[in-house]
Design a protein around this motif. Structure first.
Motif, PDB file in Angstrom:
ATOM      1  N   SER A   1       0.849  -1.193   0.000  1.00 48.69           N
ATOM      2  CA  SER A   1       0.000   0.000   0.000  1.00 48.69           C
ATOM      3  C   SER A   1       0.882   1.239   0.000  1.00 48.69           C
ATOM      4  O   SER A   1       2.048   1.183   0.395  1.00 48.69           O
TER       5      SER A   1
ATOM      6  N   ASP B   1       0.058   8.594  -2.122  1.00 50.87           N
ATOM      7  CA  ASP B   1       0.866   9.481  -2.961  1.00 50.87           C
ATOM      8  C   ASP B   1       0.812  10.920  -2.471  1.00 50.87           C
ATOM      9  O   ASP B   1       0.155  11.225  -1.478  1.00 50.87           O
TER      10      ASP B   1
ATOM     11  N   THR C   1      -3.947  10.244  -2.349  1.00 53.76           N
ATOM     12  CA  THR C   1      -4.680   9.061  -2.785  1.00 53.76           C
ATOM     13  C   THR C   1      -4.027   7.818  -2.207  1.00 53.76           C
ATOM     14  O   THR C   1      -2.831   7.593  -2.387  1.00 53.76           O
ATOM     15  N   ARG C   2      -4.811   7.006  -1.504  1.00 53.95           N
ATOM     16  CA  ARG C   2      -4.309   5.759  -0.914  1.00 53.95           C
ATOM     17  C   ARG C   2      -4.580   4.619  -1.883  1.00 53.95           C
ATOM     18  O   ARG C   2      -5.684   4.469  -2.384  1.00 53.95           O
ATOM     19  N   THR C   3      -3.560   3.813  -2.147  1.00 54.75           N
ATOM     20  CA  THR C   3      -3.670   2.667  -3.041  1.00 54.75           C
ATOM     21  C   THR C   3      -3.279   1.413  -2.266  1.00 54.75           C
ATOM     22  O   THR C   3      -2.265   1.409  -1.575  1.00 54.75           O
TER      23      THR C   3
ATOM     24  N   TRP D   1      -2.828  -2.809  -2.878  1.00 56.09           N
ATOM     25  CA  TRP D   1      -2.783  -3.937  -3.803  1.00 56.09           C
ATOM     26  C   TRP D   1      -3.143  -5.205  -3.038  1.00 56.09           C
ATOM     27  O   TRP D   1      -2.554  -5.499  -1.995  1.00 56.09           O
TER      28      TRP D   1
ATOM     29  N   THR E   1     -13.583  -1.253 -13.572  1.00 51.42           N
ATOM     30  CA  THR E   1     -13.483  -0.351 -12.437  1.00 51.42           C
ATOM     31  C   THR E   1     -14.847  -0.271 -11.779  1.00 51.42           C
ATOM     32  O   THR E   1     -15.837  -0.005 -12.449  1.00 51.42           O
TER      33      THR E   1
ATOM     34  N   TRP F   1     -14.287   4.093  -1.661  1.00 49.10           N
ATOM     35  CA  TRP F   1     -13.375   3.149  -2.286  1.00 49.10           C
ATOM     36  C   TRP F   1     -13.774   2.806  -3.719  1.00 49.10           C
ATOM     37  O   TRP F   1     -14.938   2.631  -4.024  1.00 49.10           O
TER      38      TRP F   1
ATOM     39  N   VAL G   1      -7.026  -3.804  -7.084  1.00 48.45           N
ATOM     40  CA  VAL G   1      -6.317  -2.634  -6.567  1.00 48.45           C
ATOM     41  C   VAL G   1      -7.386  -1.680  -6.033  1.00 48.45           C
ATOM     42  O   VAL G   1      -8.271  -1.280  -6.778  1.00 48.45           O
TER      43      VAL G   1
ATOM     44  N   THR H   1      -8.437   1.942  -4.344  1.00 47.10           N
ATOM     45  CA  THR H   1      -7.975   3.307  -4.201  1.00 47.10           C
ATOM     46  C   THR H   1      -9.029   4.129  -3.460  1.00 47.10           C
ATOM     47  O   THR H   1     -10.226   3.875  -3.597  1.00 47.10           O
ATOM     48  N   CYS H   2      -8.555   5.066  -2.653  1.00 45.16           N
ATOM     49  CA  CYS H   2      -9.447   5.989  -1.978  1.00 45.16           C
ATOM     50  C   CYS H   2      -8.727   7.311  -1.780  1.00 45.16           C
ATOM     51  O   CYS H   2      -7.498   7.366  -1.766  1.00 45.16           O
TER      52      CYS H   2
END
Length: 77
Positions: free
Chosen positions: A34, A37, A41-43, A45, A55, A62, A71, A73-74
């Motif tokens: 994880s 960035d 944005t939290r990613t 895997w 998607t 989320w 994957v 993302t939030c």
């Protein structure tokens, strides 16, 4: 997963649990990695595919994507 259903997403230290609202059957996946960035944005895997489609918006927070494994993302708050 259907596109019009909402999911509760619980992120633990090593796993993510997705539970469709109105269902007691969870989908559990291990976290491979994880990051957050510069834009917040939290990613995350996951080690398996726990969504259907290209998607999918799981809820207001989320989004799930990925072809081989999911994957998540939030947007960080």
């Amino acid at each position: 997963m259907r596109h019009n259903e909402l999911y509760d997403v619980t992120v633990n230290d090593q796993t993510v649990v997705l539970r469709r609202q109105g269902s007691s059957i969870p989908s559990v996946a291990n976290i491979l990695g994880s990051e957050v960035d510069e834009e917040g944005t939290r990613t995350i895997w996951l080690d398996r595919l726990v969504h259907c489609g290209a998607t999918v918006s799981l809820n207001d927070t989320w989004v799930a994507s990925g072809a081989i494994s999911t994957v998540l993302t939030c947007r960080a708050e």
